[in-house]
Design an enzyme around this catalytic site. Sequence first.
Site, PDB file in Angstrom:
ATOM      1  N   ASP A 123       8.478  19.560 -17.405  1.00 33.98           N
ATOM      2  CA  ASP A 123       7.512  19.746 -16.326  1.00 33.98           C
ATOM      3  C   ASP A 123       7.883  18.790 -15.179  1.00 33.98           C
ATOM      4  O   ASP A 123       8.783  17.960 -15.328  1.00 33.98           O
ATOM      5  CB  ASP A 123       6.115  19.415 -16.892  1.00 33.98           C
ATOM      6  CG  ASP A 123       4.989  19.881 -15.993  1.00 33.98           C
ATOM      7  OD1 ASP A 123       5.248  20.674 -15.063  1.00 33.98           O
ATOM      8  OD2 ASP A 123       3.838  19.456 -16.216  1.00 33.98           O
ATOM      9  N   GLU A 129      10.594  19.125 -10.061  1.00 36.86           N
ATOM     10  CA  GLU A 129      11.010  19.608  -8.723  1.00 36.86           C
ATOM     11  C   GLU A 129      11.962  18.636  -8.036  1.00 36.86           C
ATOM     12  O   GLU A 129      12.749  19.091  -7.219  1.00 36.86           O
ATOM     13  CB  GLU A 129       9.764  19.860  -7.875  1.00 36.86           C
ATOM     14  CG  GLU A 129       8.950  21.046  -8.371  1.00 36.86           C
ATOM     15  CD  GLU A 129       8.243  20.812  -9.705  1.00 36.86           C
ATOM     16  OE1 GLU A 129       7.912  19.641  -9.994  1.00 36.86           O
ATOM     17  OE2 GLU A 129       8.057  21.778 -10.465  1.00 36.86           O
TER      18      GLU A 129
END
Length: 886
Positions: free
Chosen positions: A462, A465
Amino acid sequence: MLYYIGVFLIILNCVTGHNLQCDKIDNNNRFDCFPEYGSNQEDCERRGCCWSPPFGLKHNSNINTPYCYFPSDFPDYQVSSSQSLDNTLTYSLHKLNSTFRQKEILKLEARIVYDTKNRLRVQITDATKKRYQVPVFNNNYKAYEKMKRTDDTDYQIFVNKDPFAIKIYRKSSGRLIFDTSVAPLIYADQYIQFSTRLVSKIFYGIGEHQDSLAHEADWNRYTFWNRDIPPTVNTNLYGTHPFYMSLDQDGTAMGFYLLNSNAMDINVNPTPALTFITIGGIIDFYVYLGPSPSEVVAQHLDVVGRPQMPQYFTLGFHLCRWGYFTSEKLFEVIKRNRAIRIPYDVQWTDIDAMSQRLDWTYDKQNFSSLAQVIADLHAHDQYYVNIIDPAISNTPGYYPYESGLRQNVFIKPLNGSEPLIGVVWPGTTVFPDFTNPNTSVWWFEQAKNFHNQIPYDGIWIDMNEPSSFVDGSVHGCAGNQYDKPPYVPKVVGGALSSKTVCPSAQQHLSNHYNLHNLYGHFEAIATYNALRSIIKNKRPFILTRSSFGGTGQYAAHWSGDNRATWEDMYYSIPNMLSFNMFGIVQVGSDICGFSGDTNEELCVRWMQLGSFYPFMRNHNDDVSRDQDPAVFGKVAQDIIKKALLTRYTLLPYFYHLFYRSSQFGETVVRPMFFEFVRELPTHSIDRQFMVGPALLVTPVLEAAVDHVVGYFPNDTWYDFYNGHQLDISKGQYINLEAPITDINVHVRGGYVVPFQHPGLTTAQSRKNPFGLLVALKQNGTNKCAFGSLYWDDGQSLSSVDEQVFNYFNFMADQNGLTISRVRQGYDAKMILGHVKVYGVDKQVKMVTINGEMYDNFVYDDLNLVLEIKFIQVDMLLNKFISIFWS
Ligand SMILES: *[C@@H]1O[C@H](CO)[C@@H](O)[C@H](O)[C@H]1NC(C)=O
Ligand SMILES: *[C@@H]1O[C@H](CO)[C@@H](O)[C@H](O)[C@H]1NC(C)=O
Ligand SMILES: *[C@@H]1O[C@H](CO)[C@@H](O)[C@H](O)[C@H]1NC(C)=O
Ligand SMILES: *[C@@H]1O[C@H](CO)[C@@H](O)[C@H](O)[C@H]1NC(C)=O
Ligand SMILES: *[C@@H]1O[C@H](CO)[C@@H](O)[C@H](O)[C@H]1NC(C)=O
Ligand SMILES: *[C@@H]1O[C@H](CO)[C@@H](O)[C@H](O)[C@H]1NC(C)=O
């Protein structure tokens, strides 16, 4: 005096601005010359562009018709020489003078590679200096099949010499499918722009965005810069996939992929055309000729890499939440769902199970019994997946940090010798640089150490980015031309450093400015390689939030931090259909919604829809109410259970689709137009979808209704549950009854769908007898149906390569069914137990199996269904099994 000069200049510019080259351009064909904010006439005309207020301003999309646009004679590149060698055409390009972008590159080289019959590649680079380029990830990529330039391609290329432009025609139809002549090429160090005309007003792809499946070519913009943000329209999200597909009026599909990892805008105008603006790298794109939508996707996946074959258990139901808070509560949730006999394979934990949110740890107080809970899961043939964020706490003495420092694995700020520091869940953190080969070794070691304590079966990556809670770093950013580029695509937050690390930061392969959009992709590769070694010989299961072209080779994806709303439930469909085009086929959204309290009706409808996601997980945040199946009333529980049993019943069919995807680049779930491209209404449908070629799902996506309208193409459709045939003779909308008890599913005539009697885990299901759902379709005076099944042990990495699998073909007509075993390589018990035939329009009085009379059948003369039960035929004993009815 100065005042008068100013006025004079403006008047002069007005006059030159309104020359013929401006007036010839109508509103819809304006290409924006001022994509920055705050355009005005003076600055526009200083760029050598045209300025005039448009007629009939549109306000229905996130950008308006530009006031400032390129004149048709805007300075552009011209070809100075060309060369042709083997399958490659090379052009030297030059532009006499710079225009208005900083550091324009005046000498370029364009290479057009005739790659395959249906695929070509174009690269445009600086002729004198090497620029950053996306590394190649797909080891299976075949550069070209020794093509001869002129032979045997379905495309014909025309290069215009002055100004330089590429036009591509489809030979078989003569149609222009790609055309850069619509707007100038601009090629500067940190600003590259080119445009192409679209073949139609509708196009698909262009992710990751919260949007409908079909995009209309009206004024609009899509921005790409991987970002941690709950899915929001008109916003750059977690992943980058600059791939689009478009359908021509003759029903042929073409596709396009820009292989570029820099921050990017794609502007849309009603010409229809797309303008690509990227602030780094090179122009490197592929054009795919299809001609069918599925072939376009297969050609694309030949380039970026096909998805891996998943482990079978990962197709089961996954349950997760943030906020179990203790392993006792976790165990209670597991037990209460077992108690109501919910089919369920995988239990997850979120960051609350970590000790102080530190990666590769668990909370030894609150989750003291975690290892026992996992042992209990394993004893029940269930599995456990845990979460790992890339950011590593920089607490002194924390082993992953100290060992990472020694191996130099962390991203450094520009000119810095110490790691860049951001803030994520555990507080201040550093960020592994997965492009450094040391990092994979170090990551493996952390994963291995943790696996020795907590034997997880998969990893959820997770926040990759990568996400940070401060912009750039705790010390800000250097502020050089990468932190503050001359043009910033329209990213949320306004700056590239918003909620991530500094673009100027240094990574092994390049700077973060170039590598940002690849961060999650590189992490997925490192995690995949670690799991391959730790969980030996099994296909790694990884779920990633951030992605890039080709991530499907390593990981599954979910659509991130959605909300418990009907709207977000709808968006899950275009998202999973788009990701199937991008080659990340194991995809789904957080069922019942991640944030906000769900409600029983929404959650029940969503669990039904989720039963047809390629990846099915119910997950929510730490402050919302529980939403695991067992917390709802008995009626809701039973409906959810029924939906899950339907999913588990259909898993052999799903698995076969995953096999087709890994071998041939097919989609698992697909838009209706993939199967019915000639029926125009299908082109924009995203409230229905297909699972493979044979199942059509028509979910309810709003509250308090008991009907749903679906489109049914001109074909044979049976109600999945009772075999009742829809009475249609043309493609049409049908208002279906949609009680909350069942989701509408239709099976398409002409297909044989393999299934299996469901257990409460996939391990149980896999031991049960198989069944075949035969959906007959009229063909002349006969009826027929076909299907296949791939079957292996559901876990080994080498099943396909070493041919350790069984494979069957199914062929049916109105009188019978033949099962042919075409490959026997996997030693397993496979019993045929059940055959259901839809569309048997004559009363059945007799059934034979392999020539012997068989009594255990029922014929339903209302729905025209023949059901043959309790069969007990070994599918591996003989090469053929024949079943006849009359
Ligand atoms: C291009 O630049 C040269 C000087 O480098 C100048 O002499 C010429 O006038 C310029 N041409 C145009 C069209 O601006
Ligand atoms: C541990 O569990 C208790 C009781 O549920 C809870 O109040 C506390 O917040 C938990 N601690 C952490 C660090 O999650
Ligand atoms: C890898 O780690 C070693 C120390 O273990 C270090 O000497 C070397 O420079 C590192 N390599 C890279 C590319 O960072
Ligand atoms: C970084 O180092 C380079 C070369 O060593 C130097 O030119 C540049 O000014 C430095 N940048 C900053 C922001 O310190
Ligand atoms: C529908 O399909 C049938 C069977 O293929 C065909 O005969 C008929 O013409 C089609 N109808 C339309 C409206 O296309
Ligand atoms: C329909 O029947 C014809 C002739 O028997 C055959 O060639 C064709 O393959 C059949 N089509 C399908 C879809 O089965």
